[in-house]
Design a protein around this motif. Structure first.
Motif, PDB file in Angstrom:
ATOM      1  N   SER A 154       0.850  -1.188   0.000  1.00 37.38           N
ATOM      2  CA  SER A 154       0.000   0.000   0.000  1.00 37.38           C
ATOM      3  C   SER A 154       0.888   1.241   0.000  1.00 37.38           C
ATOM      4  CB  SER A 154      -0.978  -0.004   1.168  1.00 37.38           C
ATOM      5  OG  SER A 154      -0.283  -0.008   2.377  1.00 37.38           O
ATOM      6  N   LEU A 155       0.240   2.400  -0.109  1.00 40.88           N
ATOM      7  CA  LEU A 155       0.972   3.676  -0.162  1.00 40.88           C
ATOM      8  C   LEU A 155       1.249   4.159   1.257  1.00 40.88           C
ATOM      9  CD1 LEU A 155      -1.025   5.644  -2.859  1.00 40.88           C
ATOM     10  CD2 LEU A 155       1.369   4.951  -3.041  1.00 40.88           C
ATOM     11  N   TRP A 156       2.484   4.511   1.520  1.00 46.72           N
ATOM     12  CA  TRP A 156       2.877   5.038   2.828  1.00 46.72           C
ATOM     13  C   TRP A 156       3.569   6.379   2.627  1.00 46.72           C
ATOM     14  CZ3 TRP A 156       2.754   2.134   7.643  1.00 46.72           C
ATOM     15  CH2 TRP A 156       2.163   0.865   7.516  1.00 46.72           C
ATOM     16  N   MET A 157       3.601   7.178   3.673  1.00 40.07           N
ATOM     17  CA  MET A 157       4.344   8.434   3.594  1.00 40.07           C
ATOM     18  C   MET A 157       4.933   8.802   4.959  1.00 40.07           C
ATOM     19  SD  MET A 157       1.576  11.496   3.490  1.00 40.07           S
ATOM     20  CE  MET A 157       0.845  10.951   1.986  1.00 40.07           C
ATOM     21  N   PRO A 158       6.081   9.486   4.960  1.00 44.25           N
ATOM     22  CA  PRO A 158       6.689   9.897   6.223  1.00 44.25           C
ATOM     23  C   PRO A 158       6.167  11.269   6.665  1.00 44.25           C
ATOM     24  CG  PRO A 158       8.186  10.381   4.433  1.00 44.25           C
ATOM     25  CD  PRO A 158       6.934   9.809   3.808  1.00 44.25           C
ATOM     26  N   LEU A 159       5.974  11.408   7.970  1.00 37.94           N
ATOM     27  CA  LEU A 159       5.668  12.704   8.569  1.00 37.94           C
ATOM     28  C   LEU A 159       6.721  13.000   9.632  1.00 37.94           C
ATOM     29  CD1 LEU A 159       1.789  12.569   9.088  1.00 37.94           C
ATOM     30  CD2 LEU A 159       3.057  13.488   7.144  1.00 37.94           C
ATOM     31  N   VAL A 160       6.810  14.262   9.998  1.00 36.93           N
ATOM     32  CA  VAL A 160       7.744  14.662  11.057  1.00 36.93           C
ATOM     33  C   VAL A 160       6.934  15.216  12.232  1.00 36.93           C
ATOM     34  CG1 VAL A 160       9.621  15.137   9.463  1.00 36.93           C
ATOM     35  CG2 VAL A 160       8.059  16.966  10.065  1.00 36.93           C
ATOM     36  N   ARG A 161       7.432  14.954  13.444  1.00 38.50           N
ATOM     37  CA  ARG A 161       6.754  15.470  14.627  1.00 38.50           C
ATOM     38  C   ARG A 161       7.285  16.873  14.909  1.00 38.50           C
ATOM     39  NH1 ARG A 161       4.289  12.591  18.869  1.00 38.50           N
ATOM     40  NH2 ARG A 161       5.433  10.671  18.538  1.00 38.50           N
ATOM     41  N   ARG A 162       6.380  17.845  15.009  1.00 37.78           N
ATOM     42  CA  ARG A 162       6.810  19.235  15.192  1.00 37.78           C
ATOM     43  C   ARG A 162       7.411  19.440  16.582  1.00 37.78           C
ATOM     44  NH1 ARG A 162       5.592  23.228  11.925  1.00 37.78           N
ATOM     45  NH2 ARG A 162       5.368  24.720  13.621  1.00 37.78           N
ATOM     46  N   THR A 163       8.511  20.185  16.606  1.00 36.73           N
ATOM     47  CA  THR A 163       9.183  20.447  17.883  1.00 36.73           C
ATOM     48  C   THR A 163       8.876  21.847  18.407  1.00 36.73           C
ATOM     49  OG1 THR A 163      11.131  21.185  16.680  1.00 36.73           O
ATOM     50  CG2 THR A 163      11.074  18.874  17.356  1.00 36.73           C
ATOM     51  N   ARG A 164       8.121  22.634  17.619  1.00 34.38           N
ATOM     52  CA  ARG A 164       7.820  24.018  18.022  1.00 34.38           C
ATOM     53  C   ARG A 164       6.348  24.317  17.842  1.00 34.38           C
ATOM     54  NH1 ARG A 164      12.108  27.605  14.739  1.00 34.38           N
ATOM     55  NH2 ARG A 164      11.138  26.400  13.082  1.00 34.38           N
ATOM     56  N   GLU A 165       5.896  25.350  18.527  1.00 35.66           N
ATOM     57  CA  GLU A 165       4.553  25.866  18.293  1.00 35.66           C
ATOM     58  C   GLU A 165       4.512  26.578  16.940  1.00 35.66           C
ATOM     59  OE1 GLU A 165       2.107  25.113  20.010  1.00 35.66           O
ATOM     60  OE2 GLU A 165       2.936  24.473  21.923  1.00 35.66           O
ATOM     61  N   PRO A 166       3.396  26.702  16.270  1.00 42.01           N
ATOM     62  CA  PRO A 166       2.131  26.059  16.635  1.00 42.01           C
ATOM     63  C   PRO A 166       2.128  24.560  16.311  1.00 42.01           C
ATOM     64  CG  PRO A 166       1.889  27.229  14.552  1.00 42.01           C
ATOM     65  CD  PRO A 166       3.288  27.494  15.026  1.00 42.01           C
ATOM     66  N   PHE A 167       1.186  23.845  16.926  1.00 42.33           N
ATOM     67  CA  PHE A 167       1.019  22.407  16.700  1.00 42.33           C
ATOM     68  C   PHE A 167       2.210  21.597  17.203  1.00 42.33           C
ATOM     69  CE2 PHE A 167      -1.479  24.475  13.251  1.00 42.33           C
ATOM     70  CZ  PHE A 167      -2.736  24.030  13.601  1.00 42.33           C
ATOM     71  N   ARG A 168       2.847  22.051  18.288  1.00 42.31           N
ATOM     72  CA  ARG A 168       3.986  21.331  18.854  1.00 42.31           C
ATOM     73  C   ARG A 168       3.566  19.900  19.183  1.00 42.31           C
ATOM     74  NH1 ARG A 168       6.564  21.249  24.150  1.00 42.31           N
ATOM     75  NH2 ARG A 168       8.733  20.648  23.786  1.00 42.31           N
ATOM     76  N   ASN A 169       4.453  18.941  18.838  1.00 46.20           N
ATOM     77  CA  ASN A 169       4.267  17.499  19.074  1.00 46.20           C
ATOM     78  C   ASN A 169       3.264  16.843  18.122  1.00 46.20           C
ATOM     79  OD1 ASN A 169       6.165  17.071  21.070  1.00 46.20           O
ATOM     80  ND2 ASN A 169       4.759  17.761  22.685  1.00 46.20           N
TER      81      ASN A 169
END
Lengths: 248, 248
Positions: free
Chosen positions: A38-53
């Motif tokens: 199936s199709l997969w994609m990478p995401l990164v976890r934000r380390t700063r605001e806005p939307f931290r974590n």
């Protein structure tokens, strides 16, 4: 550069829009739930605001001397270690309220990455076991239904999937995901992953042989136990030079 | 807002990129040179540096509260008086050297405008006779070959023509340029204008009838001397809501 001393959201909103580049990266991976790819994609976890974590598409601001595509390639390299062979501009997202602080317009690129290039990557479940759980791979269809991604990135992913399913020649997708030469069975795996459903092998082979953008070669896949399957190549319509910039 | 006091080009280049929205507008017009219809588009003559007095795509900076598509529609309205029924995002152009002063990234929209909506417009030759010779219509193919347009707008126009000729369903183009209902002869005029060549009417009708994205209606064009021709409608694949924002 010094930070601009606006403390008030209303004032920040009157600043000229900032510009960011983000990238949607698709790759095929085995999917234990379906037994297919199936199709997969990478995401990164934000380390700063806005939307931290929260999880977000790889991206960042556009440097003053980077071309748009160089910025997209640099974001990818910095966040995932991947050097994509092919990047294409997807769309520019600019709703005034897509960021809760200063207005940001994001020009989004997308990459189709070969499975071999995307090795040594974690899923969300395994990434938290590492020291640096800031990058993880997700099943694309799961992401299109999630409500907890940063900014409007869920909407961007949903649109990228729609484009992949509706506007792209499948021969071209196979070429990008598989390489210069591929078997018809591999192309079927691509179709199954993109459409997220199982296809009948015999019917698929018949339909694909009449497609105009895939042609057979004189080469055969080596290494199997059975009669080696024939290799095919992509012969589709040329892309415009703006859209076919090769990175590596 | 006050002007930022950088006098030096090298310093301006280190500023964050500015963002602009521009729009390519296609419409059919009678072409006296060929006796057929061809594709035309309006340009505006710049009143400021850089590229003062040179022809450019209608456009301007993105206001802090405008969505991208609202900005594109406003540019059109302000410069040409046109209210397009349909605007679509074309591409973002961001080469670091595309503006000789501060770096500008332009997100370009395109519009297909019905001939009836684009009345009372001048060509380059007639516009200079008026008091306000700042907007003129040009044959699109002529523009793609000109070297005297502002910025990289010649390249943008050349790319828009390429997209129109290579990536867009002709049924959709006919629908945008002609309206909800159209005759097969009108669709042929669209094809002839887009491809810039004459087509055989009988062969064209045969080919078009087997196209999947145009269907006949029970209505006929009224007002002609001969047997009234049947009206057809566009039934093509749905566009994504991001790409199908209707303005008017």
């Amino acid at each position: 550069m010094s930070r601009i001393p606006f403390s008030n959201v209303a004032e920040r909103r009157e600043l000229p829009p900032a510009l960011a580049i983000s990238t949607v990266i698709f790759s095929l991976r085995d999917d234990p739930r379906t037994g297919r790819k199936s199709l997969w994609m990478p995401l990164v976890r934000r380390t700063r605001e806005p939307f931290r974590n929260q999880w977000a598409l790889p991206g960042g601001p556009l440097g003053p001397r980077d071309s748009l595509i160089d910025a997209a390639a640099a974001n990818l390299r910095d966040t995932t270690g991947l050097i994509p062979r092919y990047l294409e501009q997807l769309y520019a997202f600019g709703h005034p309220d897509r960021s809760p602080t200063r207005r940001v317009v994001s020009i989004v690129y997308w990459a189709l990455v070969r499975e071999d290039d995307a090795h040594d990557t974690d899923t969300e479940a395994t990434s938290v076991l590492r020291d640096d759980p800031h990058v993880a791979w997700f099943r694309a269809d799961d992401l299109a239904a999630r409500q907890d991604l940063a900014f409007d990135h869920q909407e961007i992913i949903e649109y990228a999937l729609w484009r992949l399913r509706n506007k792209v020649e499948y021969g071209s997708i196979a070429y990008r995901l598989l390489g210069e030469r591929f078997t018809l069975a591999q192309v079927r795996e691509v179709y199954e992953a993109v459409l997220d459903k199982e296809l009948d092998p015999a019917n698929f082979r018949r339909a694909l042989r009449s497609a105009t953008d895939i042609a057979e070669t004189d080469e055969f896949l080596s290494g199997g136990k059975h009669r080696p399957p024939r290799l095919y190549r992509y012969t589709g319509s040329p892309t415009h030079r703006l859209e076919s910039e090769n990175i590596a």
